[in-house]
Motif scaffolding. Structure first.
Motif, mmCIF file in Angstrom:
data_model
loop_
_atom_site.group_PDB
_atom_site.id
_atom_site.type_symbol
_atom_site.label_atom_id
_atom_site.label_comp_id
_atom_site.label_asym_id
_atom_site.label_seq_id
_atom_site.Cartn_x
_atom_site.Cartn_y
_atom_site.Cartn_z
ATOM 1 N N SER A 164 0.779 -1.245 0.000
ATOM 2 C CA SER A 164 0.000 0.000 0.000
ATOM 3 C C SER A 164 0.812 1.297 0.000
ATOM 4 C CB SER A 164 -0.924 0.005 1.227
ATOM 5 O OG SER A 164 -0.153 0.116 2.415
ATOM 6 N N HIS A 165 2.151 1.212 0.063
ATOM 7 C CA HIS A 165 2.898 2.473 0.223
ATOM 8 C C HIS A 165 3.603 2.907 -1.063
ATOM 9 C CE1 HIS A 165 4.556 5.829 2.200
ATOM 10 N NE2 HIS A 165 5.753 5.333 2.462
ATOM 11 N N ASN A 166 3.215 4.087 -1.572
ATOM 12 C CA ASN A 166 3.774 4.613 -2.824
ATOM 13 C C ASN A 166 5.297 4.657 -2.824
ATOM 14 O OD1 ASN A 166 1.814 5.562 -4.897
ATOM 15 N ND2 ASN A 166 0.875 6.482 -3.098
ATOM 16 N N THR A 184 -8.491 2.446 -4.349
ATOM 17 C CA THR A 184 -8.014 3.769 -3.940
ATOM 18 C C THR A 184 -8.391 4.832 -4.968
ATOM 19 O OG1 THR A 184 -5.989 5.050 -3.642
ATOM 20 C CG2 THR A 184 -5.803 3.099 -4.993
ATOM 21 N N ASP A 185 -8.466 6.083 -4.523
ATOM 22 C CA ASP A 185 -8.714 7.196 -5.453
ATOM 23 C C ASP A 185 -7.514 7.451 -6.368
ATOM 24 O OD1 ASP A 185 -6.986 8.292 -3.548
ATOM 25 O OD2 ASP A 185 -8.238 10.033 -3.103
ATOM 26 N N GLU A 186 -6.337 6.879 -5.998
ATOM 27 C CA GLU A 186 -5.126 7.145 -6.789
ATOM 28 C C GLU A 186 -5.200 6.567 -8.193
ATOM 29 O OE1 GLU A 186 -1.391 6.416 -5.069
ATOM 30 O OE2 GLU A 186 -1.979 7.125 -3.095
ATOM 31 N N TYR A 227 2.445 1.723 -7.493
ATOM 32 C CA TYR A 227 1.359 1.319 -6.579
ATOM 33 C C TYR A 227 0.000 1.576 -7.220
ATOM 34 C CZ TYR A 227 -2.233 1.963 -3.021
ATOM 35 O OH TYR A 227 -3.412 1.927 -2.324
ATOM 36 N N ASN A 231 -7.446 9.275 1.201
ATOM 37 C CA ASN A 231 -6.429 9.000 2.239
ATOM 38 C C ASN A 231 -7.045 8.775 3.614
ATOM 39 O OD1 ASN A 231 -4.814 10.350 0.075
ATOM 40 N ND2 ASN A 231 -3.180 10.043 1.586
ATOM 41 N N PHE A 288 2.470 9.185 6.131
ATOM 42 C CA PHE A 288 2.670 10.611 6.426
ATOM 43 C C PHE A 288 2.285 11.021 7.859
ATOM 44 C CE2 PHE A 288 0.786 15.048 5.603
ATOM 45 C CZ PHE A 288 2.003 15.695 5.806
ATOM 46 N N ARG A 345 3.975 9.065 10.723
ATOM 47 C CA ARG A 345 5.409 9.356 10.730
ATOM 48 C C ARG A 345 5.684 10.665 11.459
ATOM 49 N NH1 ARG A 345 9.808 11.074 6.090
ATOM 50 N NH2 ARG A 345 11.598 10.689 7.436
ATOM 51 N N ARG A 372 8.999 15.932 8.752
ATOM 52 C CA ARG A 372 9.581 15.934 7.394
ATOM 53 C C ARG A 372 8.495 16.120 6.341
ATOM 54 N NH1 ARG A 372 14.949 15.933 9.004
ATOM 55 N NH2 ARG A 372 15.385 14.113 10.268
ATOM 56 N N TYR A 409 7.610 16.619 2.334
ATOM 57 C CA TYR A 409 8.152 16.467 0.987
ATOM 58 C C TYR A 409 7.962 17.781 0.217
ATOM 59 C CZ TYR A 409 8.110 11.303 1.508
ATOM 60 O OH TYR A 409 8.310 10.013 1.908
ATOM 61 N N ARG A 466 -4.299 16.207 -0.013
ATOM 62 C CA ARG A 466 -4.921 14.906 0.168
ATOM 63 C C ARG A 466 -6.290 15.112 0.813
ATOM 64 N NH1 ARG A 466 -1.556 14.163 -2.980
ATOM 65 N NH2 ARG A 466 0.072 12.557 -3.056
ATOM 66 N N ASN A 482 -0.541 19.226 2.519
ATOM 67 C CA ASN A 482 0.382 18.571 3.463
ATOM 68 C C ASN A 482 0.954 19.590 4.443
ATOM 69 O OD1 ASN A 482 -0.092 16.206 2.106
ATOM 70 N ND2 ASN A 482 1.803 16.283 0.904
ATOM 71 N N ARG A 513 8.944 13.381 -3.424
ATOM 72 C CA ARG A 513 8.665 12.052 -4.001
ATOM 73 C C ARG A 513 8.681 12.152 -5.526
ATOM 74 N NH1 ARG A 513 3.049 9.571 -2.119
ATOM 75 N NH2 ARG A 513 4.280 8.852 -0.337
ATOM 76 N N HIS A 516 5.319 12.778 -7.766
ATOM 77 C CA HIS A 516 4.384 13.073 -6.666
ATOM 78 C C HIS A 516 3.033 13.620 -7.167
ATOM 79 C CE1 HIS A 516 4.319 14.903 -2.328
ATOM 80 N NE2 HIS A 516 3.275 14.151 -2.580
HETATM 81 O O1 DAU Z 1 -5.318 8.287 -1.672
HETATM 82 C C1 DAU Z 1 -5.326 7.014 -1.115
HETATM 83 C C2 DAU Z 1 -3.909 6.549 -0.859
HETATM 84 O O2 DAU Z 1 -3.423 7.298 0.247
HETATM 85 C C3 DAU Z 1 -3.823 5.049 -0.586
HETATM 86 O O3 DAU Z 1 -4.207 4.344 -1.733
HETATM 87 C C4 DAU Z 1 -2.404 4.649 -0.167
HETATM 88 O O4 DAU Z 1 -2.378 3.284 0.194
HETATM 89 C C5 DAU Z 1 -1.988 5.498 1.022
HETATM 90 O O5 DAU Z 1 -0.656 5.195 1.393
HETATM 91 C C6 DAU Z 1 -2.117 6.983 0.680
HETATM 92 O O6 DAU Z 1 -1.171 7.358 -0.340
HETATM 93 P P1 DAU Z 1 -0.299 8.715 -0.235
HETATM 94 O O7 DAU Z 1 0.916 8.529 -1.047
HETATM 95 O O8 DAU Z 1 -1.148 9.895 -0.459
HETATM 96 O O9 DAU Z 1 0.043 8.663 1.367
HETATM 97 P P2 DAU Z 1 1.350 8.956 2.222
HETATM 98 O O10 DAU Z 1 0.946 8.837 3.655
HETATM 99 O O11 DAU Z 1 2.522 8.178 1.784
HETATM 100 O O12 DAU Z 1 1.635 10.490 1.898
HETATM 101 C C7 DAU Z 1 0.647 11.499 2.061
HETATM 102 C C8 DAU Z 1 1.217 12.808 1.531
HETATM 103 O O13 DAU Z 1 2.258 13.244 2.405
HETATM 104 C C9 DAU Z 1 1.841 12.684 0.165
HETATM 105 O O14 DAU Z 1 1.585 13.868 -0.560
HETATM 106 C C10 DAU Z 1 3.343 12.564 0.447
HETATM 107 C C11 DAU Z 1 3.499 13.377 1.692
HETATM 108 N N1 DAU Z 1 4.564 12.956 2.649
HETATM 109 C C12 DAU Z 1 4.654 11.646 2.979
HETATM 110 C C13 DAU Z 1 5.592 11.225 3.909
HETATM 111 C C14 DAU Z 1 5.718 9.758 4.273
HETATM 112 C C15 DAU Z 1 5.376 13.925 3.240
HETATM 113 O O15 DAU Z 1 5.283 15.143 2.968
HETATM 114 N N2 DAU Z 1 6.308 13.526 4.178
HETATM 115 C C16 DAU Z 1 6.436 12.209 4.528
HETATM 116 O O16 DAU Z 1 7.295 11.905 5.389
#
Ligand code: DAU
Ligand code: NAD
Length: 336
Positions: A86-88, A125-127, A152, A181, A192, A195, A207, A209, A216, A251, A275, A278
């Protein structure tokens, strides 16, 4: 419903769904989960014994999946398919398990429900729709064309297409949902929100990105669970339902809110390497689910839901701390 087979039921959302079901109904649940790094045995243990059984196995194993699905022949029985990588960020490092679990795993479930005539709900997922511009007045709907960006989301899109084809070509009784999300308890510290919360609890730095402009559309995992339950009970076979709670936040806004809720200066974060590829913005129009099936989210305040999530992580350091160092080392190696 009488009996459910929940794949990936030891993960973040799958375990929330299992808890949601056993706390509100008499349904018996079998969880099929490979217990990858993302799973938490603790999240399903402690639920009423006799109502939840955990089978450790791979959703790509046709013999295991076929055996479990063969036991579900009643009208009130179904498979709810959450299991996925599940993690991009992980899919950018190594796409292989994403193709295997998300596509071959879904194929394996589909073949089993086809053979045994069992109802299925596929969690997506919406992705799969790609991303939107920040100033786009529109949101994703069931009519939006698929346009995935990452390994993903491409693997989830592939899985969705298989489900739709099995419905049309073989008459499989499946429904699909595409959710935005999720946040809430038991989410892995690689993601995110957990973390950042656990970084602060550990005395580390938050942190972000890039510039943090990416948006989201946040929904509490319990609202995702109630949506899946509603679709199982009232959804029309062959239909897709988008799930979202009108929770769009950048974010940067989320990071500032986490810091503020934890008593820190809202400007006290680091901007790190962005990312690759992204996605800019996700946003869900969940009108169909709300008007056709009468679903509404219970968590209407993201700020309140986030505050409760912060408290949950504060109280569950025994669960997340053993996972934390390795995750942070992997992020540090990528400049994140
Ligand atoms: O939209 C649904 C999706 O949401 C699901 O299908 C995925 O399984 C789920 O992981 C999630 O995907 P995202 O890539 O949006 O989630 P993530 O928590 O990895 O990151 C959320 C946002 O935060 C994304 O824009 C990247 C950013 N980010 C992420 C991390 C880990 C940061 O800015 N800093 C970070 O340390
Ligand atoms: P997660 O990574 O927390 O949990 C995934 C679970 O699947 C884990 O318990 C893992 O052990 C299990 N699993 C992985 N590979 C397996 C395999 N080969 N066989 C059996 N089990 C396996 O994921 P999550 O965030 O809970 O997501 C669950 C589902 O919801 C996924 O299908 C995901 O695409 C979808 N989804 C997630 C979000 C989100 O924001 N997290 C949003 C929309 C949709």
């Amino acid at each position: 419903m009488d009996r459910l087979l929940v794949t990936g039921g030891a993960g973040f959302i799958g375990s929330n769904f299992v808890r949601f079901v056993v706390e509100r109904t008499d349904v018996r649940v079998v969880v099929l989960d490979k217990l990858t790094y993302a799973a938490s045995r603790e999240a399903v243990e402690g639920l009423p014994s006799g109502r939840v059984e955990l089978v450790v196995g791979d959703v790509c194993d046709a013999a295991v999946v076929g055996g479990l699905v063969a036991g579900l022949r009643g009208e009130g029985d179904a498979v709810v398919h959450f299991a996925a990588e599940s993690h991009n960020d992980n899919s950018l490092r190594d796409p292989s398990p994403f193709v295997q679990t998300n596509i071959v795993g879904t194929f394996t479930v589909l073949e089993a429900v086809r053979r045994h005539g069992v109802r299925m709900h596929h969690v997506s997922t919406d992705e799969v729709y790609g991303d939107l511009e920040l100033d786009d007045p529109g949101r994703f709907s069931e009519a939006t064309a698929y346009n995935p960006s990452s390994p993903y989301s491409a693997s989830k899109a592939g899985a969705d297409h298989l489900v739709r084809a099995w419905v049309r070509s073989f008459g499989v009784r499946a429904t699909l949902s595409n959710c935005s999300n999720n946040y809430g308890p038991w989410q892995h510290v690689e993601k995110f929100i957990p973390r950042q919360i656990t970084n602060v609890l550990d005395g580390g730095r938050v942190r972000l990105y890039g510039a943090g402009a990416n948006v989201r559309d946040w929904i509490h995992a319990e609202d995702h669970s109630s949506a899946v339950w509603t679709i199982l009970e009232k959804g029309r076979v062959g239909q897709t339902y988008l799930v979202g709670a009108d929770g769009e936040r950048s974010n940067l806004e989320v990071v500032r809110l986490v810091l503020q809720l934890m008593g820190r200066d809202p400007g006290d974060f680091d901007q790190v390497t962005d990312r690759a590829g992204h996605d800019l913005r996700y946003a869900i129009d969940s009108t169909k689910l709300r008007t056709e099936l009468g679903w509404e989210p219970a968590y209407t305040s993201f700020e309140e839901g986030l505050a409760r999530t912060v408290e949950w992580y504060r109280a569950h350091a025994d669960w997340w701390r053993p996972k934390k160092a390795a995750i942070e080392a992997a992020y540090a190696a990528k400049g994140q």
